[in-house]
Design an enzyme around this catalytic site. Structure first.
Site, PDB file in Angstrom:
ATOM      1  N   HIS A   5       0.833  -1.160  -0.063  1.00  0.00           N
ATOM      2  CA  HIS A   5       0.078  -0.013  -0.065  1.00  0.00           C
ATOM      3  C   HIS A   5       0.929   1.277   0.047  1.00  0.00           C
ATOM      4  O   HIS A   5       1.809   1.340   0.314  1.00  0.00           O
ATOM      5  CB  HIS A   5      -0.917  -0.009   1.185  1.00  0.00           C
ATOM      6  CG  HIS A   5      -2.069  -1.154   1.285  1.00  0.00           C
ATOM      7  ND1 HIS A   5      -3.070  -1.061   2.157  1.00  0.00           N
ATOM      8  CD2 HIS A   5      -2.114  -2.149   0.322  1.00  0.00           C
ATOM      9  CE1 HIS A   5      -3.672  -1.814   1.907  1.00  0.00           C
ATOM     10  NE2 HIS A   5      -3.429  -2.687   0.808  1.00  0.00           N
ATOM     11  N   GLU A  36       1.174   3.900   1.899  1.00  0.00           N
ATOM     12  CA  GLU A  36       1.794   4.240   3.108  1.00  0.00           C
ATOM     13  C   GLU A  36       2.827   3.398   3.586  1.00  0.00           C
ATOM     14  O   GLU A  36       4.035   4.013   3.967  1.00  0.00           O
ATOM     15  CB  GLU A  36       0.579   4.104   4.160  1.00  0.00           C
ATOM     16  CG  GLU A  36      -0.563   5.262   3.933  1.00  0.00           C
ATOM     17  CD  GLU A  36      -1.703   4.517   3.300  1.00  0.00           C
ATOM     18  OE1 GLU A  36      -2.651   5.290   3.408  1.00  0.00           O
ATOM     19  OE2 GLU A  36      -1.373   3.647   2.703  1.00  0.00           O
ATOM     20  N   CYS A  50      -5.985   2.200   6.073  1.00  0.00           N
ATOM     21  CA  CYS A  50      -6.492   0.947   6.361  1.00  0.00           C
ATOM     22  C   CYS A  50      -6.068   0.627   7.720  1.00  0.00           C
ATOM     23  O   CYS A  50      -5.006   0.980   8.206  1.00  0.00           O
ATOM     24  CB  CYS A  50      -6.372   0.110   5.407  1.00  0.00           C
ATOM     25  SG  CYS A  50      -4.743  -0.703   5.110  1.00  0.00           S
ATOM     26  N   CYS A  66      -2.123  -0.312   7.260  1.00  0.00           N
ATOM     27  CA  CYS A  66      -1.397   0.760   7.232  1.00  0.00           C
ATOM     28  C   CYS A  66      -1.264   1.640   8.708  1.00  0.00           C
ATOM     29  O   CYS A  66      -0.325   2.409   8.991  1.00  0.00           O
ATOM     30  CB  CYS A  66      -1.785   1.664   6.023  1.00  0.00           C
ATOM     31  SG  CYS A  66      -1.374   0.924   4.579  1.00  0.00           S
TER      32      CYS A  66
END
Length: 149
Positions: free
Chosen positions: A52, A54, A82, A85
């Site tokens: 992801h 991040e 999420c 993260c």
């Protein structure tokens, strides 16, 4: 430099994801006035569910600082993080999170349990949402509209 400047840099990262057919989310890690980490969504192209935006930005910043603790850093993300993260931000000891668009489906900062306020966390991160919200939302909405058609 202000919050909008750094969020615009995160949007540049989101556009890189868009160009690769990934969900257009981008993030940057800032220390002082310097961007020390950049990342964009890449789980499909990397065959990595943890890739992801991040996480990629945290990895980049950690390599640049040669430290897994990113004390006194700020993270700018184009979407509310999420669960995975958010956990990574806590473990990295991020000082503050800025995010653009809210994510009622998967976001956990203010949605779905507001996890950043949980008593069990060993590190507290302050946060602020809504920076350049319209720009981030537009990129995401257009991506999913195109995907569905």
């Amino acid at each position: 430099m202000d919050k909008n400047f750094f969020m615009e840099e995160a949007l540049i990262e989101a556009k890189k994801a868009l160009e690769k057919g990934e969900v257009p989310i981008g993030a940057v890690v800032v220390l002082g006035e310097d961007i020390i980490g950049r990342g964009y969504n890449q789980p499909i192209s990397k065959n990595d569910p943890t890739a992801h935006a991040e996480i990629m930005a945290l990895r980049d910043a950690s390599m640049n600082l040669k430290n897994y603790r990113l004390k006194d850093t700020l993270v700018y993300s184009t979407l509310e993080p999420c669960l995975m993260c958010a956990g990574a931000l806590v473990h990295a000891r991020i000082k503050k999170l800025f995010y653009s668009a809210s994510d009622p489906k998967s976001g956990v900062i203010e949605n779905n349990g507001s996890l950043m306020q949980s008593a069990f966390l060993n590190h507290k991160i302050s946060y602020e949402g809504g920076i350049l919200k319209e720009e981030s939302s537009k990129i995401l909405k257009n991506f999913f509209l195109k995907k569905r058609s």
